[in-house]
Each structure stands twice: as C-alpha cells, then as structure tokens.
Design a protein around this motif. Structure first.
Motif, PDB file in Angstrom:
ATOM      1  N   GLY A 102       0.809  -1.211   0.000  1.00  0.00           N
ATOM      2  CA  GLY A 102       0.000   0.000   0.000  1.00  0.00           C
ATOM      3  C   GLY A 102       0.843   1.262   0.000  1.00  0.00           C
ATOM      4  O   GLY A 102       1.966   1.277   0.524  1.00  0.00           O
ATOM      5  N   TYR A 103       0.274   2.314  -0.589  1.00  0.00           N
ATOM      6  CA  TYR A 103       0.915   3.626  -0.599  1.00  0.00           C
ATOM      7  C   TYR A 103      -0.140   4.663  -0.245  1.00  0.00           C
ATOM      8  O   TYR A 103      -1.273   4.615  -0.745  1.00  0.00           O
ATOM      9  N   SER A 104       0.223   5.605   0.629  1.00  0.00           N
ATOM     10  CA  SER A 104      -0.722   6.605   1.113  1.00  0.00           C
ATOM     11  C   SER A 104      -0.484   7.960   0.442  1.00  0.00           C
ATOM     12  O   SER A 104       0.396   8.713   0.851  1.00  0.00           O
ATOM     13  N   PRO A 105      -1.287   8.314  -0.605  1.00  0.00           N
ATOM     14  CA  PRO A 105      -1.149   9.626  -1.227  1.00  0.00           C
ATOM     15  C   PRO A 105      -1.777  10.728  -0.385  1.00  0.00           C
ATOM     16  O   PRO A 105      -1.411  11.898  -0.494  1.00  0.00           O
ATOM     17  N   VAL A 106      -2.759  10.350   0.439  1.00  0.00           N
ATOM     18  CA  VAL A 106      -3.461  11.279   1.337  1.00  0.00           C
ATOM     19  C   VAL A 106      -3.500  10.634   2.707  1.00  0.00           C
ATOM     20  O   VAL A 106      -3.637   9.405   2.821  1.00  0.00           O
ATOM     21  N   LYS A 107      -3.383  11.399   3.735  1.00  0.00           N
ATOM     22  CA  LYS A 107      -3.352  10.853   5.077  1.00  0.00           C
ATOM     23  C   LYS A 107      -4.584  10.002   5.355  1.00  0.00           C
ATOM     24  O   LYS A 107      -5.709  10.397   5.060  1.00  0.00           O
ATOM     25  N   HIS A 108      -4.349   8.791   5.863  1.00  0.00           N
ATOM     26  CA  HIS A 108      -5.375   7.812   6.234  1.00  0.00           C
ATOM     27  C   HIS A 108      -5.959   7.059   5.048  1.00  0.00           C
ATOM     28  O   HIS A 108      -6.835   6.214   5.228  1.00  0.00           O
ATOM     29  N   VAL A 109      -5.534   7.353   3.825  1.00  0.00           N
ATOM     30  CA  VAL A 109      -6.030   6.657   2.637  1.00  0.00           C
ATOM     31  C   VAL A 109      -4.858   5.964   1.953  1.00  0.00           C
ATOM     32  O   VAL A 109      -3.826   6.588   1.690  1.00  0.00           O
ATOM     33  N   TYR A 110      -5.014   4.670   1.659  1.00  0.00           N
ATOM     34  CA  TYR A 110      -3.961   3.877   1.022  1.00  0.00           C
ATOM     35  C   TYR A 110      -4.478   3.266  -0.275  1.00  0.00           C
ATOM     36  O   TYR A 110      -5.571   2.696  -0.304  1.00  0.00           O
ATOM     37  N   ILE A 111      -3.704   3.394  -1.330  1.00  0.00           N
ATOM     38  CA  ILE A 111      -3.934   2.657  -2.569  1.00  0.00           C
ATOM     39  C   ILE A 111      -3.139   1.361  -2.478  1.00  0.00           C
ATOM     40  O   ILE A 111      -1.946   1.386  -2.157  1.00  0.00           O
ATOM     41  N   GLU A 112      -3.787   0.232  -2.762  1.00  0.00           N
ATOM     42  CA  GLU A 112      -3.148  -1.060  -2.537  1.00  0.00           C
ATOM     43  C   GLU A 112      -3.195  -1.933  -3.789  1.00  0.00           C
ATOM     44  O   GLU A 112      -4.133  -1.865  -4.590  1.00  0.00           O
ATOM     45  N   ALA A 113      -2.190  -2.771  -3.941  1.00  0.00           N
ATOM     46  CA  ALA A 113      -2.150  -3.769  -5.005  1.00  0.00           C
ATOM     47  C   ALA A 113      -1.389  -4.973  -4.478  1.00  0.00           C
ATOM     48  O   ALA A 113      -0.490  -4.837  -3.631  1.00  0.00           O
ATOM     49  N   GLY A 114      -1.756  -6.151  -4.989  1.00  0.00           N
ATOM     50  CA  GLY A 114      -1.067  -7.324  -4.479  1.00  0.00           C
ATOM     51  C   GLY A 114      -1.458  -8.603  -5.177  1.00  0.00           C
ATOM     52  O   GLY A 114      -2.096  -8.603  -6.243  1.00  0.00           O
ATOM     53  N   TYR A 115      -1.089  -9.689  -4.549  1.00  0.00           N
ATOM     54  CA  TYR A 115      -1.244 -11.046  -5.084  1.00  0.00           C
ATOM     55  C   TYR A 115      -1.944 -11.904  -4.040  1.00  0.00           C
ATOM     56  O   TYR A 115      -1.735 -11.730  -2.829  1.00  0.00           O
ATOM     57  N   GLU A 116      -2.768 -12.843  -4.520  1.00  0.00           N
ATOM     58  CA  GLU A 116      -3.504 -13.723  -3.612  1.00  0.00           C
ATOM     59  C   GLU A 116      -3.372 -15.172  -4.069  1.00  0.00           C
ATOM     60  O   GLU A 116      -3.605 -15.488  -5.238  1.00  0.00           O
ATOM     61  N   ARG A 117      -3.007 -16.035  -3.151  1.00  0.00           N
ATOM     62  CA  ARG A 117      -2.970 -17.473  -3.396  1.00  0.00           C
ATOM     63  C   ARG A 117      -4.145 -18.109  -2.661  1.00  0.00           C
ATOM     64  O   ARG A 117      -4.395 -17.781  -1.489  1.00  0.00           O
ATOM     65  N   ASN A 118      -4.863 -19.014  -3.341  1.00  0.00           N
ATOM     66  CA  ASN A 118      -6.061 -19.628  -2.774  1.00  0.00           C
ATOM     67  C   ASN A 118      -5.945 -21.152  -2.818  1.00  0.00           C
ATOM     68  O   ASN A 118      -5.566 -21.717  -3.857  1.00  0.00           O
ATOM     69  N   TRP A 119      -6.293 -21.805  -1.707  1.00  0.00           N
ATOM     70  CA  TRP A 119      -6.343 -23.263  -1.638  1.00  0.00           C
ATOM     71  C   TRP A 119      -7.791 -23.698  -1.439  1.00  0.00           C
ATOM     72  O   TRP A 119      -8.456 -23.277  -0.479  1.00  0.00           O
TER      73      TRP A 119
END
Length: 212
Positions: A102-119
């Motif tokens: 996550g990265y916070s461009p504005v205080k208390h707000v985060y833009i997030e990206a990622g990966y998910e593994r599912n079983w």
C-alpha cells in the motif's frame, strides 16, 4: 458500486484527524463480503448471476512512512449462480493468503495492489448430487488485487475499511458441456473491515480502559 463510491467519499472528506498514528507493526481480525462472479470462456453460451460470499480471518500490517505491507490469512467464498449451460450454484470455498503493498497519497487513505494465493476447501472430485453446490475443480487458484484502504477517523481510528477488486488468473473448472471444456475464472468485488488489536493496546495505555 454506487454505495461503495459514496462511502469512500464520505470517509475521505471527514475533517477529524486520527488520534493514533499507524505503528510499525499492527494486527487484528478481518471480516467482509464478496460480490462474486466468474469470467467464462467463449466456447459456449453462459447465463449467470453474481453471488455473495463471506470472508473472515486475520491480518498483519507493517507500516514504514507512507508505505504498508499487509499479509492476510482468511477464509472466503467465491463463485456464481448459473442457469446455462449447466444449471447450478457454484460456491468455491478457499483458504487464502493475500499480500498487499500500500501507498498513502493522502493521510489515512492507502492505494493497494497485491497477489492472492487460494487453496480450495471444497474441491469437486465428482459431479454433486441434486441441490448441492458445485465446488472448484482445481485445488488452487491465483489472483491479482487492486483496491484502497481507508483508516477511519476520530473515535473509529482503530478500524479500517477495505475496498478491492480481485481478478482470478486461472481456470478453476474441470466441467464439460459434452466434449467442450467449461473454463471459469474467479472475479470478486470485496468490502471488508479490519480492527487493530495492537492500536487498542496503545489506546488503552494512553487514555485508559473505557468504563460504563
């Protein structure tokens, strides 16, 4: 989707400031709802409707400046309701381990990206009996995630709201319509809430335990 946008705008425009800043390490429970569907192959005609599924589990979070890293350990249900070519309810239950940067461009707000593994927890090895939901045909799945997190303000600073789109990368079906393979990939819009236990400890230490 319209209600999601309204919620985000309200949270961003609240004038109050959080009383406790993010710590280096945070952890706590997470619960939410998935609005699920599937992306089928183009070899046959499909008729499907979105379905809702629950998610619940545990998150950890590492904060460094404006960046955060959030591994999670959750149970969640995905799938869809289908009437053609095979009329059935598809409910795919998974143990999932998403990890988001996550990265916070504005205080208390985060833009997030990622990966998910599912079983898969309910992998379908045979065609289910009448009125039983179809599980995934594959034992695992992988997804990419993009979304946003909002740390709630003022008296709710221990909570966060998470909004995400999860894009499945694999075909999770082994079904066939005649000799034609049916290929399904998971798609989900998710809204969830997390509660920060580590911040609760700091809150109690600073302000004392609330009494009735």
């Amino acid at each position: 989707m319209q209600s999601f946008r309204v919620l985000v705008l309200l949270l961003i425009t609240l004038p109050a400031m959080a009383q406790i800043e993010p710590r280096l390490f945070e952890f706590g429970p997470k619960v939410g709802i998935n609005l699920n569907s599937i992306a089928p192959s183009d070899t046959v005609t499909y008729s499907k409707k979105p379905s809702f599924g629950l998610q619940a589990g545990f998150f950890t979070r590492f904060n460094v400046g404006k960046f955060s890293l959030q591994p999670e350990f959750i149970y969640q249900a995905k799938g869809t309701n289908m009437s053609r070519p095979i009329s059935a309810k598809h409910t795919y239950r998974y143990f999932s381990t998403p990890i988001l940067l996550g990265y916070s461009p504005v205080k208390h707000v985060y833009i997030e990206a990622g990966y998910e593994r599912n079983w898969a927890l309910n992998r379908m090895t045979t065609v289910p009996t009448l009125n039983k939901p179809y599980g995934p045909g594959k034992s695992s799945d992988e997804s990419l995630i993009i979304g946003a997190r909002v740390n709630l303000l003022d008296m709710f600073s221990l909570f966060s709201i998470n909004l995400r789109y999860v894009h499945g990368l694999r075909n999770v079906s082994e079904l066939k319509s005649g000799n034609i393979p049916l290929e399904y990939a998971n798609r989900s819009f998710q809204i969830s809430a997390t509660y920060t236990f580590s911040e609760q400890y700091l809150w109690n230490k600073k302000f004392g335990v609330k009494k009735k």
